[in-house]
Design a protein around this motif. Structure first.
Motif, short mmCIF file in Angstrom:
data_model
loop_
_atom_site.label_atom_id
_atom_site.label_comp_id
_atom_site.label_asym_id
_atom_site.label_seq_id
_atom_site.Cartn_x
_atom_site.Cartn_y
_atom_site.Cartn_z
N GLN A 152 -30.19 -10.21 35.98
CA GLN A 152 -29.42 -11.26 35.42
C GLN A 152 -30.47 -12.37 34.66
OE1 GLN A 152 -26.47 -13.49 37.96
NE2 GLN A 152 -25.59 -11.42 38.64
N SER A 153 -31.53 -12.46 35.34
CA SER A 153 -32.46 -13.32 34.76
C SER A 153 -32.67 -12.57 33.27
CB SER A 153 -33.73 -13.32 35.63
OG SER A 153 -34.85 -13.72 34.67
N MET A 154 -33.13 -11.37 33.26
CA MET A 154 -33.46 -10.62 32.11
C MET A 154 -32.39 -10.92 30.96
SD MET A 154 -35.69 -8.70 30.27
CE MET A 154 -36.84 -8.26 31.14
N MET A 155 -31.11 -10.56 31.36
CA MET A 155 -29.84 -10.89 30.48
C MET A 155 -29.79 -12.09 29.88
SD MET A 155 -28.74 -7.99 30.34
CE MET A 155 -27.13 -8.19 29.29
N CYS A 156 -30.12 -13.28 30.68
CA CYS A 156 -30.24 -14.53 30.00
C CYS A 156 -31.56 -14.92 29.21
CB CYS A 156 -30.24 -15.72 31.26
SG CYS A 156 -29.01 -15.80 32.35
N HIS A 192 -33.01 -15.64 48.26
CA HIS A 192 -32.45 -15.68 46.63
C HIS A 192 -33.15 -16.82 46.13
CE1 HIS A 192 -29.59 -13.01 48.50
NE2 HIS A 192 -30.08 -12.28 47.61
N TRP A 193 -33.18 -16.88 44.67
CA TRP A 193 -33.95 -17.93 43.96
C TRP A 193 -32.96 -18.40 42.97
CZ3 TRP A 193 -38.83 -18.35 45.20
CH2 TRP A 193 -39.62 -17.43 45.76
N CYS A 194 -33.12 -19.68 42.77
CA CYS A 194 -32.34 -20.54 41.75
C CYS A 194 -32.75 -20.02 40.10
CB CYS A 194 -32.88 -22.11 41.68
SG CYS A 194 -32.21 -23.07 42.93
N LEU A 195 -31.64 -19.70 39.50
CA LEU A 195 -31.90 -19.38 38.03
C LEU A 195 -31.49 -20.35 37.21
CD1 LEU A 195 -30.88 -15.47 38.43
CD2 LEU A 195 -33.27 -16.58 38.17
N PRO A 196 -32.31 -20.79 36.28
CA PRO A 196 -33.67 -20.23 35.86
C PRO A 196 -34.63 -20.32 36.91
CG PRO A 196 -33.13 -22.03 34.35
CD PRO A 196 -31.92 -21.68 35.29
N PHE A 241 -26.71 -24.36 32.82
CA PHE A 241 -25.51 -24.69 32.57
C PHE A 241 -24.94 -23.71 31.60
CE2 PHE A 241 -27.05 -29.03 33.41
CZ PHE A 241 -26.40 -29.30 34.35
N GLY A 242 -25.55 -22.89 30.73
CA GLY A 242 -25.04 -22.32 29.72
C GLY A 242 -25.05 -20.74 29.82
N CYS A 243 -25.78 -20.01 30.70
CA CYS A 243 -25.91 -18.61 30.99
C CYS A 243 -24.80 -18.12 31.71
CB CYS A 243 -27.11 -18.25 31.11
SG CYS A 243 -27.37 -16.40 30.93
N LYS A 244 -23.40 -18.42 31.43
CA LYS A 244 -22.47 -18.20 32.39
C LYS A 244 -22.04 -16.78 32.17
CE LYS A 244 -21.07 -23.11 33.05
NZ LYS A 244 -19.72 -23.94 32.80
N GLN A 245 -22.27 -16.38 30.93
CA GLN A 245 -22.00 -14.86 30.70
C GLN A 245 -22.58 -13.84 31.52
OE1 GLN A 245 -22.62 -14.21 26.58
NE2 GLN A 245 -20.91 -12.36 26.55
N TRP A 246 -23.80 -14.20 31.91
CA TRP A 246 -24.49 -13.28 32.78
C TRP A 246 -24.78 -13.74 34.08
CZ3 TRP A 246 -23.83 -9.36 29.65
CH2 TRP A 246 -23.96 -9.54 28.11
N LEU A 247 -25.03 -14.98 34.41
CA LEU A 247 -25.45 -15.53 35.65
C LEU A 247 -24.36 -15.92 36.44
CD1 LEU A 247 -27.90 -16.63 37.06
CD2 LEU A 247 -27.89 -18.69 35.80
N SER A 248 -24.39 -15.45 37.85
CA SER A 248 -23.43 -15.57 38.88
C SER A 248 -23.82 -16.95 39.20
CB SER A 248 -23.91 -14.70 39.91
OG SER A 248 -23.79 -13.48 39.72
N GLY A 249 -22.40 -17.65 39.44
CA GLY A 249 -22.52 -18.91 39.51
C GLY A 249 -23.11 -19.46 41.14
N MET A 250 -23.16 -18.57 41.80
CA MET A 250 -23.95 -18.99 43.06
C MET A 250 -25.26 -19.02 42.90
SD MET A 250 -23.40 -15.21 45.09
CE MET A 250 -24.09 -13.40 44.48
#
Length: 446
Positions: free
Chosen positions: A190-194, A428-432, A126-135
């Motif tokens: 993106q995972s690493m940035m989050c 592709h995988w769900c993040l987290p 929910f929170g990592c919108k700064q780095w994580l693609s919405g898709m």
């Protein structure tokens, strides 16, 4: 003198009988004696169950099916290494040698099990919108089951420290981490940035894309990558898109419809230009190696600066393996120049399409964690091409294939916000999610 069957005399009949017996003995010996068998050995692949394409055997002794054949882990046969392809391009690969050396030198982070961990995940979708693609943020989709977020990888016989963003930045002070690869590499980035920011809004960072030529070109919807720096420790994390890990250049820069030379024996120009700036490098490729992608991108295979005429190399699996060995060997040749560089080749991320492919009704609807299994027992990598390429070099393998194969419930699946009817994302995988584990293993190795 009387004749035997069909007019043969007794002596002749005896000779025929002896000859037939000898032929039978030779055929049986041929089957049982390896020294007499001159055919190439079978491919070594993950064993799948015949009904759903799932990994059911992870022990080396159990990889032989009841037919004696090995079944590919990916529906796309181009993605699986063929043992014959390694001859001209590789050092060869001995499972026994690598098993002994890995056990003697360091922990085998790829061998272990998935366990429930209530402290997972390290950031919120929910929170990592700064780095994580919405898709890729499955918390923002219609998915309602998130138990896949509560699993953590636990290697056997060694401890893997829990990832902490502050510790990562401290360890990477004045250093640069570069991910170079396809969209799975972008997921890892993106995972690493989050993970580094804990998924919280980060104000103290600097966009340094211009330093690496990562700027939005006219007509493009996004740049070829991103680079961000955390001033508190002078740590830079970047991603560069290179789906094939080879140099691609237009044949005619003035023609918008030109074909592109795909130089299988050259590293991407980006790597050639900026490798001197990297302290940790993570490479990956795999799923773009199919005829459809090459045709859509208008990529034409080149070797030695000219169109490839080698029919064997023109085969997709052969070209892919040639390129993987080529890029690994090139990076290895650069290590003496940059002794502080730690280079990794990340093994292939598995797909979990069942009943078809991405465009033919394939699905991955399971939401129950560890329904395939929870443990990897094998010592050797399931990605032979990756393991063979790094063998004998200073490039290390980031081996994530078998442990990720157990996680068929953790894909985007039918919950993709851009999916069309009957189309699921089982690549592709769900993040987290699972790519966080790849970064935990990377963190442990640097």
């Amino acid at each position: 003198m009387k004749k035997g069957f069909y007019g043969l005399r007794g002596k002749e009949l005896s000779l025929v009988t002896i000859a037939l017996m000898c032929m039978v003995i030779i055929m049986l010996t041929w089957e049982k004696t390896p020294l007499l068998n001159t055919f190439p050995p079978p491919q070594t692949r993950l064993q799948l169950s015949p009904d759903r394409g799932r990994l059911v055997s992870i022990s080396p002794l159990e990889q032989q099916g009841h037919t004696g054949e090995h079944v590919p882990v990916f529906e796309d046969r181009n993605i699986v290494n063929n043992q014959e392809a390694r001859g001209p391009f590789s050092h060869g690969y001995s499972n026994e040698e690598d098993t002994v050396s890995s056990q003697n030198k360091a922990c085998n982070y790829a061998k272990g099990k998935w366990v429930v961990d209530e402290e997972q995940p390290s950031y919120s979708g929910f929170g990592c919108k700064q780095w994580l693609s919405g898709m890729w943020a499955c918390r923002l989709t219609q998915r309602t089951d998130f138990s896949y977020e509560k699993l953590r990888w636990q290697p056997n016989n060694c401890e893997m420290e829990r990832f902490k963003g502050s510790e990562f930045l401290k360890r990477m002070q004045d250093k640069t981490l570069a991910f170079v690869g396809d969209s799975l590499g972008r997921q890892q980035f993106q995972s690493m940035m989050c993970m580094v920011t804990g998924g919280k809004e980060e104000q103290h960072f600097v966009d340094v894309g211009e330093e690496y030529g990562l700027v939005l070109a006219p007509g493009d919807t996004r740049p070829n990558g991103w680079a961000y720096r955390f001033p508190s420790t002078n740590t830079t994390i970047l991603y560069y898109w290179s789906a094939s890990l080879c140099d691609v250049e237009p044949l005619d820069e003035k023609d918008q419809n030109t074909d592109y030379a795909m130089h299988l024996d050259r590293p991407p120009a980006f790597l050639q230009q900026y490798i001197n700036k990297f302290d940790v490098l993570v490479l990956n490729t795999g799923h773009h190696w199919n005829r459809g992608k090459l045709k859509a991108n208008r990529w034409v295979m080149h070797v030695d600066g000219k169109p490839n005429n080698d029919r064997k190399l023109a085969m997709i699996w052969s070209a892919k393996n040639f390129t993987i060995y080529s890029i690994v060997n090139w990076v290895n040749s650069q290590l003496p120049k940059y002794p502080g560089l730690k280079a990794f080749y990340r093994s292939i991320s598995p797909r979990h399409f069942v009943g078809g492919d991405w465009n033919t009704g394939g699905s991955c609807d399971n939401t129950r964690p560890m329904s395939i299994g929870k443990e990897v027992l094998q010592d050797e990598s399931s990605d032979e091409s990756a393991a063979g390429a790094v063998k004998g070099t200073g490039v290390k393998i980031l081996d994530i294939t078998a442990l990720s194969q157990l996680r068929d419930e953790a894909h985007i699946s039918k919950y993709s916000i851009t999916a069309k009817a009957g189309v699921q994302d089982c690549l592709h995988w769900c993040l987290p999610g699972v790519p966080d584990t790849w970064n935990e293993i990377l963190f442990a190795q640097i």
